[in-house]
Design a protein around this motif. Structure first.
Motif, PDB file in Angstrom:
ATOM      1  N   PRO A   1       0.826  -1.211   0.000  1.00  0.00           N
ATOM      2  CA  PRO A   1       0.000   0.000   0.000  1.00  0.00           C
ATOM      3  C   PRO A   1       0.859   1.258   0.000  1.00  0.00           C
ATOM      4  O   PRO A   1       1.846   1.351   0.733  1.00  0.00           O
ATOM      5  CB  PRO A   1      -0.811  -0.125   1.291  1.00  0.00           C
ATOM      6  N   LEU A   2       0.495   2.217  -0.833  1.00  0.00           N
ATOM      7  CA  LEU A   2       1.171   3.507  -0.877  1.00  0.00           C
ATOM      8  C   LEU A   2       0.296   4.618  -0.313  1.00  0.00           C
ATOM      9  O   LEU A   2       0.790   5.515   0.358  1.00  0.00           O
ATOM     10  CB  LEU A   2       1.567   3.844  -2.321  1.00  0.00           C
ATOM     11  N   ILE A   3      -0.987   4.574  -0.622  1.00  0.00           N
ATOM     12  CA  ILE A   3      -1.961   5.517  -0.070  1.00  0.00           C
ATOM     13  C   ILE A   3      -3.191   4.715   0.327  1.00  0.00           C
ATOM     14  O   ILE A   3      -3.711   3.935  -0.476  1.00  0.00           O
ATOM     15  CB  ILE A   3      -2.372   6.602  -1.094  1.00  0.00           C
ATOM     16  N   GLU A   4      -3.671   4.900   1.536  1.00  0.00           N
ATOM     17  CA  GLU A   4      -4.932   4.304   1.973  1.00  0.00           C
ATOM     18  C   GLU A   4      -5.699   5.359   2.757  1.00  0.00           C
ATOM     19  O   GLU A   4      -5.358   5.674   3.896  1.00  0.00           O
ATOM     20  CB  GLU A   4      -4.687   3.051   2.832  1.00  0.00           C
ATOM     21  N   SER A   5      -6.710   5.921   2.118  1.00  0.00           N
ATOM     22  CA  SER A   5      -7.547   6.922   2.761  1.00  0.00           C
ATOM     23  C   SER A   5      -9.002   6.578   2.504  1.00  0.00           C
ATOM     24  O   SER A   5      -9.315   5.569   1.866  1.00  0.00           O
ATOM     25  CB  SER A   5      -7.211   8.326   2.233  1.00  0.00           C
TER      26      SER A   5
ATOM     27  N   LEU B   1      -4.117   3.313  -3.157  1.00  0.00           N
ATOM     28  CA  LEU B   1      -3.129   3.144  -4.221  1.00  0.00           C
ATOM     29  C   LEU B   1      -2.115   2.104  -3.776  1.00  0.00           C
ATOM     30  O   LEU B   1      -1.586   2.181  -2.660  1.00  0.00           O
ATOM     31  CB  LEU B   1      -2.433   4.472  -4.516  1.00  0.00           C
ATOM     32  N   TYR B   2      -1.831   1.133  -4.672  1.00  0.00           N
ATOM     33  CA  TYR B   2      -0.959   0.012  -4.320  1.00  0.00           C
ATOM     34  C   TYR B   2       0.119  -0.205  -5.376  1.00  0.00           C
ATOM     35  O   TYR B   2      -0.103   0.045  -6.566  1.00  0.00           O
ATOM     36  CB  TYR B   2      -1.776  -1.279  -4.196  1.00  0.00           C
ATOM     37  N   HIS B   3       1.245  -0.738  -4.912  1.00  0.00           N
ATOM     38  CA  HIS B   3       2.278  -1.217  -5.813  1.00  0.00           C
ATOM     39  C   HIS B   3       2.155  -2.729  -5.913  1.00  0.00           C
ATOM     40  O   HIS B   3       2.209  -3.444  -4.898  1.00  0.00           O
ATOM     41  CB  HIS B   3       3.676  -0.855  -5.311  1.00  0.00           C
ATOM     42  N   GLY B   4       1.976  -3.222  -7.126  1.00  0.00           N
ATOM     43  CA  GLY B   4       1.859  -4.656  -7.347  1.00  0.00           C
ATOM     44  C   GLY B   4       1.140  -4.932  -8.652  1.00  0.00           C
ATOM     45  O   GLY B   4       0.529  -4.050  -9.248  1.00  0.00           O
TER      46      GLY B   4
ATOM     47  N   VAL C   1       8.181   3.524 -10.863  1.00  0.00           N
ATOM     48  CA  VAL C   1       8.456   4.808 -11.515  1.00  0.00           C
ATOM     49  C   VAL C   1       7.151   5.554 -11.760  1.00  0.00           C
ATOM     50  O   VAL C   1       6.985   6.720 -11.371  1.00  0.00           O
ATOM     51  CB  VAL C   1       9.220   4.598 -12.826  1.00  0.00           C
ATOM     52  N   THR C   2       6.191   4.895 -12.426  1.00  0.00           N
ATOM     53  CA  THR C   2       4.928   5.565 -12.707  1.00  0.00           C
ATOM     54  C   THR C   2       4.131   5.786 -11.430  1.00  0.00           C
ATOM     55  O   THR C   2       3.429   6.798 -11.291  1.00  0.00           O
ATOM     56  CB  THR C   2       4.089   4.763 -13.713  1.00  0.00           C
ATOM     57  N   LEU C   3       4.232   4.854 -10.473  1.00  0.00           N
ATOM     58  CA  LEU C   3       3.496   5.031  -9.217  1.00  0.00           C
ATOM     59  C   LEU C   3       4.015   6.223  -8.416  1.00  0.00           C
ATOM     60  O   LEU C   3       3.250   6.876  -7.703  1.00  0.00           O
ATOM     61  CB  LEU C   3       3.574   3.759  -8.379  1.00  0.00           C
ATOM     62  N   GLY C   4       5.303   6.511  -8.529  1.00  0.00           N
ATOM     63  CA  GLY C   4       5.823   7.701  -7.865  1.00  0.00           C
ATOM     64  C   GLY C   4       5.170   8.963  -8.407  1.00  0.00           C
ATOM     65  O   GLY C   4       4.801   9.863  -7.647  1.00  0.00           O
TER      66      GLY C   4
END
Length: 266
Positions: free
Chosen positions: A4-8, A13-16, A216-219
């Motif tokens: 998980p990168l953002i959880e609100s 938003l997740y990486h995977g 890269v794109t997730l950043g």
């Protein structure tokens, strides 16, 4: 593996990879109202965008998809799908999307909808008079057959400053979200790239879930979506957020243009 990168409340938003995200949502017993994806295109379209063709076409930074990839994706996500499946693709893979949707028990008897982005850096090969025409495949569960007629028969507008080759403008994703979901519903993009669909969902008052295999794109997506949330939560914004915008040139999209320019969201 899924990180998980953002959880609100309104955004996750997740990486995977997309199948890891599907398993995660299944374990949480979640379903989504709209699956909207802009997946890789066919080998035919990717040829010429690989840096070897004269003319300086921008390279596509991901591998092409085959009909088998399309089939696997649709089968993976069908159990989580409560509403529409919308896929932006090229003319070669559109029939594969339609066949995969039908095999998964969806109704996909709709003609492809053109998405024309004038001046796009990605040129679709073999699409007749317009090299900037993408095709939108839509499919729905049979239980949604009481829905009325969708308003738009085509999506037409100009390019915006994008964060990667092959990305789509925010106006296009907002219009698709308006047409195939309702405020408060859940929009999911399992291959979200730089987050255009997720940003569009937030602007349109939906909840957004997305993931991607590229850090890269997730950043870029993470930065963009955090700015989007700050913008929408700022004082004086709610009335603008609720406005159903027609955002293509010639419409009443000045408000959208100001949002994009002020926040550098594309």
């Amino acid at each position: 593996m899924l990180t998980p990168l953002i959880e609100s409340r309104r955004l996750s938003l997740y990486h995977g990879e997309h199948d890891a995200l599907a398993r995660h949502l299944t374990q949480r017993k979640e379903v989504v109202d709209l699956i909207s994806v802009d997946t890789p295109y066919s080998e035919r379209t990717h040829t010429g965008h690989d840096g070897t063709r004269p003319g300086g076409r921008s390279p596509i930074p991901y591998a092409f998809w085959t009909p088998e990839d399309v089939h696997v994706f649709v089968q993976t996500w069908r159990p989580l799908q409560r509403g529409w499946l919308v896929s932006i693709t090229d003319h070669v893979l559109w029939p594969a999307w339609q066949r995969a949707a039908e095999r998964a028990g969806l109704y996909a008897g709709f003609p492809p909808l053109p998405l024309v982005v004038r001046g796009s850096r990605l040129r679709i090969r073999g699409d007749g008079p317009s090299p900037w025409t993408y095709w939108v495949m839509v499919a729905r569960p049979t239980e949604l057959d009481t829905w009325g007629t969708i308003g738009r028969g085509a999506y037409i507008g100009s390019r915006e400053r994008l964060l990667m080759t092959g990305g789509k403008p925010l106006w296009a994703m907002r219009e698709i979200i308006q047409d195939y979901s309702r405020p408060g519903q859940v929009v999911c993009d399992p291959l979200c790239g730089t987050g255009t669909t997720l940003a569009g969902a937030l602007f349109e008052g939906r909840e957004a879930i997305g993931g991607d295999g590229s850090l890269v794109t997730l950043g870029l997506a993470e930065t963009r979506l955090e700015r989007t949330q700050r913008f929408l939560n700022a004082p004086g914004i709610p009335g603008r957020r609720r406005s159903p915008l027609a955002v293509h040139p010639g419409g009443h999209g000045e408000e959208h243009a100001a949002e994009v320019e002020d926040q550098h969201l594309v």
